[in-house]
Design a protein around this motif. Structure first.
Motif, PDB file in Angstrom:
ATOM      1  N   ASP A 139       0.832  -1.205   0.000  1.00 30.28           N
ATOM      2  CA  ASP A 139       0.000   0.000   0.000  1.00 30.28           C
ATOM      3  C   ASP A 139       0.868   1.257   0.000  1.00 30.28           C
ATOM      4  O   ASP A 139       1.441   1.632   1.026  1.00 30.28           O
ATOM      5  CB  ASP A 139      -0.933  -0.011   1.210  1.00 30.28           C
ATOM      6  N   ASP A 171      -0.051   4.277  -0.076  1.00 26.67           N
ATOM      7  CA  ASP A 171      -0.591   5.317   0.797  1.00 26.67           C
ATOM      8  C   ASP A 171      -0.215   5.117   2.258  1.00 26.67           C
ATOM      9  O   ASP A 171      -0.381   6.032   3.076  1.00 26.67           O
ATOM     10  CB  ASP A 171      -2.108   5.375   0.670  1.00 26.67           C
ATOM     11  N   GLU A 172       0.273   3.926   2.611  1.00 30.78           N
ATOM     12  CA  GLU A 172       0.669   3.645   3.992  1.00 30.78           C
ATOM     13  C   GLU A 172       2.174   3.417   4.123  1.00 30.78           C
ATOM     14  O   GLU A 172       2.639   3.039   5.200  1.00 30.78           O
ATOM     15  CB  GLU A 172      -0.084   2.403   4.502  1.00 30.78           C
ATOM     16  N   SER A 198      -4.627   2.678  -1.252  1.00 34.94           N
ATOM     17  CA  SER A 198      -5.931   2.407  -0.650  1.00 34.94           C
ATOM     18  C   SER A 198      -6.782   3.661  -0.467  1.00 34.94           C
ATOM     19  O   SER A 198      -8.010   3.596  -0.582  1.00 34.94           O
ATOM     20  CB  SER A 198      -5.753   1.703   0.692  1.00 34.94           C
ATOM     21  N   ARG A 199      -6.159   4.802  -0.209  1.00 33.39           N
ATOM     22  CA  ARG A 199      -6.936   6.025  -0.008  1.00 33.39           C
ATOM     23  C   ARG A 199      -7.230   6.738  -1.321  1.00 33.39           C
ATOM     24  O   ARG A 199      -8.358   7.188  -1.545  1.00 33.39           O
ATOM     25  CB  ARG A 199      -6.186   6.969   0.944  1.00 33.39           C
ATOM     26  N   ASN A 200      -6.231   6.848  -2.172  1.00 32.38           N
ATOM     27  CA  ASN A 200      -6.403   7.614  -3.405  1.00 32.38           C
ATOM     28  C   ASN A 200      -7.003   6.807  -4.544  1.00 32.38           C
ATOM     29  O   ASN A 200      -7.544   7.384  -5.492  1.00 32.38           O
ATOM     30  CB  ASN A 200      -5.058   8.203  -3.844  1.00 32.38           C
ATOM     31  N   PRO A 257      -9.322   3.815  -4.151  1.00 32.02           N
ATOM     32  CA  PRO A 257     -10.047   2.762  -3.421  1.00 32.02           C
ATOM     33  C   PRO A 257     -10.692   1.729  -4.331  1.00 32.02           C
ATOM     34  O   PRO A 257     -10.702   0.531  -4.014  1.00 32.02           O
ATOM     35  CB  PRO A 257     -11.104   3.540  -2.630  1.00 32.02           C
ATOM     36  N   SER A 311      -7.913  -0.438  -5.919  1.00 33.98           N
ATOM     37  CA  SER A 311      -7.211  -1.215  -4.889  1.00 33.98           C
ATOM     38  C   SER A 311      -8.022  -2.414  -4.420  1.00 33.98           C
ATOM     39  O   SER A 311      -7.462  -3.368  -3.872  1.00 33.98           O
ATOM     40  CB  SER A 311      -6.891  -0.316  -3.689  1.00 33.98           C
TER      41      SER A 311
END
Length: 395
Positions: free
Chosen positions: A278, A280-281, A365-367, A369, A372
């Protein structure tokens, strides 16, 4: 597999990536080869195994790669029976092009050019004029189509040369920018059901002494993304499209050749942290990155100005055992996007390009979704994604 802590990681060399067969056996070579056989000026038969026909029909099944047909003889008996005759009787596939994704592949089919020339080198790429990510499948944000892809389509050139030309697809696709830049020329005939498309394609094929007809079906890809290629939903779509292909084959008019192909294959990715990295993480992968483009298995990474070298180093250290990780210039020199890169296209390619080797994706995951959460993925140069059929039926 990760190396023991006391050993340096074994990175995948850029030159070991299996580059598509641009110029001899890629999707970009198909329509030029067919038009050369119809004696349309300006085209050469790049796929030398194909025999000319007066009437040519291309049926593109979105997401149905060579490996998927080989693996499902019971669900696709008709398509499977055609495998030995693929690519002019050689029993071999052709290659999609990089990345193996719909917008890129449809542009390659329709323009007869590799991605480095037609300029759609990924699912989402940076527009050098605005600095924004441009999603080339959804055409968002809006970008003038002719400025983005100025080359004429093969359909336009065929129509101008007197070949009866038509596209038969879902009505919703008629006015999309992707259709305009990749598949326009001749007549567009919108038909809702698969059966209607097959019947109309056969009718349009018979309408000219020389004809070129393109038809398309999308839901094999749709079910693969949502449920995976190991699902009953996907297998049901495969059975359905196998029947469509046979229906069209049985309706071919005289002096016709039907070619059944795809824009890419697909691979199912497990839902675990090892398989889905991920972005975003992950602060390490995000350091110095201004924009993350592409898609999970074929990423374009755009660095903050001045950070290009650092981003490349980090992405290689973190991902280089599982991905082919290249700088823009390395990817271009290796021929990933074709033998030539138009000047307007160069800046659309990431400062770093990462193509998956293992069964792994880089999600956001955030940008991203929706993307993903997909089960089935594609984009890279592995055989399951890159190899597509060129099945042939002649009348």
């Amino acid at each position: 597999m990760a190396q023991p802590a006391w050993q340096d990681p074994v990175l995948l060399p850029v030159d070991t990536a299996p580059v598509p067969e641009y110029g001899s056996g890629s999707l970009a070579d198909l329509l030029p080869t067919l038009l050369a056989g119809q004696e349309v000026p300006g085209f050469t038969a790049a796929i030398g195994e194909l025999t000319p026909a007066d009437r040519n029909c291309v049926f593109l099944i979105d997401g149905l790669g060579w490996e998927q047909i080989r693996a499902h003889p019971d669900e696709a008996p008709f398509l499977h029976s055609l495998l030995p005759g693929s690519r002019g009787g050689t029993g071999r596939p052709i290659t999609a092009g990089f990345p193996a994704t719909t917008a890129t592949s449809l542009a390659s089919v329709g323009t007869g050019l590799p991605p480095g020339e037609h300029g759609l080198p990924g699912y989402a790429v940076r527009n050098p004029q605005t600095g924004e990510l441009m999603n080339q499948l959804r055409w968002n944000p809006w970008t003038p189509p002719k400025a983005w892809q100025p080359h004429p389509t093969v359909f336009q050139l065929a129509d101008a040369a007197g070949v009866r030309t038509a596209q038969v697809s879902a009505p919703a696709f008629e006015q999309t920018p992707l259709t305009k830049v990749a598949l326009s020329g001749g007549s567009f005939l919108g038909r809702l059901t698969g059966e209607e498309r097959m019947d109309t394609a056969a009718e349009r094929l018979a309408a000219g002494d020389r004809s070129l007809v393109y038809t398309y079906y999308s839901e094999v890809d749709g079910k693969g993304h949502r449920f995976g290629t190991d699902s009953d939903a996907w297998r049901g779509q495969l059975m359905y499209v196998d029947g469509l292909a046979q229906r069209l084959a049985e309706k071919l008019p005289p002096r016709s050749a039907l070619y059944i192909t795809a824009d890419h294959g697909m691979i199912d990715i497990p839902f675990d942290e090892q398989s889905r990295i991920d972005f975003d993480e992950d602060w390490e992968l995000g350091a110095g990155v201004a924009l993350l483009g592409g898609e999970g298995r074929a990423r374009h990474v755009y660095a903050v100005p001045g950070a290009e070298s650092d981003v490349l180093t980090v992405w290689r250290e973190v991902l280089g055992e599982q991905f082919w990780v290249a700088s823009r210039d390395e990817a271009v020199a290796a021929g990933w996007f074709g033998p030539r890169i138009d000047e307007r296209v160069y800046g659309r390619i990431g400062d770093v390009v990462a193509a998956a080797h293992d069964d792994v994706v880089i999600i956001a995951s955030r940008n991203e979704p929706h993307e993903s959460a997909m089960v089935g993925m594609h984009g890279s140069m592995t055989p399951v994604e890159q190899l597509v059929p060129l099945l042939e039926v002649r009348s």
